[in-house]
Enzyme design. Sequence first.
Site, PDB file in Angstrom:
ATOM      1  CE  LYS A  22       4.145  -0.723 -14.246  1.00  0.00           C
ATOM      2  NZ  LYS A  22       4.849  -1.870 -13.693  1.00  0.00           N
ATOM      3  CG  ASN A  23       7.473  -3.793 -15.279  1.00  0.00           C
ATOM      4  OD1 ASN A  23       7.052  -2.720 -14.802  1.00  0.00           O
ATOM      5  ND2 ASN A  23       6.940  -4.959 -14.973  1.00  0.00           N
ATOM      6  CB  CYS A 117       1.278  -3.573  -6.953  1.00  0.00           C
ATOM      7  SG  CYS A 117       0.730  -2.765  -8.463  1.00  0.00           S
ATOM      8  NE  ARG A 122       6.694  -5.343  -4.811  1.00  0.00           N
ATOM      9  CZ  ARG A 122       6.268  -4.782  -5.952  1.00  0.00           C
ATOM     10  NH1 ARG A 122       5.158  -4.112  -5.976  1.00  0.00           N
ATOM     11  NH2 ARG A 122       6.980  -4.901  -7.061  1.00  0.00           N
ATOM     12  CG  ASP A 307       3.753  -8.540 -13.534  1.00  0.00           C
ATOM     13  OD1 ASP A 307       3.542  -8.716 -12.321  1.00  0.00           O
ATOM     14  OD2 ASP A 307       4.783  -7.978 -13.960  1.00  0.00           O
ATOM     15  NE  ARG A 399       1.743   1.895 -10.510  1.00  0.00           N
ATOM     16  CZ  ARG A 399       2.136   0.695 -10.109  1.00  0.00           C
ATOM     17  NH1 ARG A 399       1.382  -0.017  -9.311  1.00  0.00           N
ATOM     18  NH2 ARG A 399       3.291   0.210 -10.495  1.00  0.00           N
TER      19      ARG A 399
END
Length: 432
Positions: A22-23, A117, A122, A307, A399
């Site tokens: 995903k990232n 999230c 952030r 994560d 997601r």
Amino acid sequence: MDKYVIRGGKPLYGEVEISGAKNAAVAIIPASLMVDGVCRIENIPDISDTDKLLTILTHLGAKVRTINKNTVEIDCTAARRTGAPFDLMRKIRASYYLIGSMLGRFGSAKTTMPGGCNFGVRPIDQHIKGMTALGAEVNVSGGFIYADARGGRLKGAKIYLDKVSVGATINVMLAATLAEGQSIIENAAREPHIVDLANFLNSMGADIRGAGTDTIKVNGVDRLHGGSYSLIPDQIEAGTYMAAVAATGGSILVKNVIPKHLDCISAKLREMGVTVEEGDDAVLVSRTGKLKRTNIKTLPYPGFPTDMQPQISTVLCLAEGTSVVTEGVWDNRYKYVNELRKMGAQIHVDGKTAIIEGVGALTGAPVAACDLRAGAAMVIAGLCAEGVTEVEDVHYIERGYQDIVGKLRALGADIVYICEKDETPRTGAAAI
Ligand code: EPU
């Protein structure tokens, strides 16, 4: 509200195929905006974050052709700088990678402040510092980020990041790719998806060296050309299934992984009494005996990934003795603990530290997914708990996990997806 209903207590057996990272995908899709020609990207995970990014590109004038569930061809030849759907951009964190790629492609960018999230504050100061060093004027106001290369092309520069940041490393790398001259990013993040982005860009004609170390050199090029690229497998999705079988007991083959990327997760699971056997592109994970306590501190790669913190903390609830988990990346990543307590977990949180007293077993309860990985932790808790667990707010989980319900069912889990509209239980990919 859509939810997963899990009847726990079944050990997991069988094989699970890990999807693309995903990232990496959420950086590489925006990067394709800088490519002059068609790029074919394979192994894209079929999740809501990648779907939203592809939709955003379409609004910017890109032609996106879906070849199959995990392969797209993106042609940004006719892309323009306007037309971005701001409501959609606000929903995902990675939309801010469009700052770097739009600056490179058009010399200016307007994006929303990113979503994603909520782990407390952030900040994006390091992204702004990097872009400014490359010669851009960056302003944040009214929930938007405006960046402008002052009518020209960005100029290579030396940038020292004050904090190891995945996002800032990626954004500066993107902006520097089409800048004039050499850029050097120091104190860069070293995550596998940063290397994957550099490999993608290099395969399209960029000149980036050192990705995977803390110093990345980007020699700016005039243009990127089309090509074909396949994404690396998702380290965190793999780790989540490894944690799941550690919690339930059983034995699963986790396929399509790069075992090296899983080293720190495998090491911690072994300390906890789990057997992890590495193959070339798979790991066999088995647990038959009792789980042992351990201590974990999350750190940037190659440290233990933040994560994976909620998932591994959930497994530690079942271990004998007291474990200490320290969150070394985010200020506030323990919101899920309140949910786990509903299932009988005994966890005391003090700032960035969680002290987990092993309770041997959890009990099913209605719980909510507070964010993506917290949601994965709730699923793991439900799989090993006695009785029924209902996990709400599963849109967070979707997601980042392709077909989690289908993959877990294939491993023998009793989990169904209940759709809000008709309350009908669904299984497998079609449910998502
Ligand atoms: N930070 C700053 N200033 C900045 C940027 C970051 O102070 O300008 C701080 C953050 O507050 C944090 C630390 O630096 O304390 C690390 O943040 P980083 O920038 O590395 O995180 P990110 O890029 O926003 C990505 C992943 C996250 C993952 C982190 C850390 C994406 C889209 N997100 O976030 O993934 O937790 O790196 O590895 O790549 C997830 O997949 O569940 C997820 C949240």
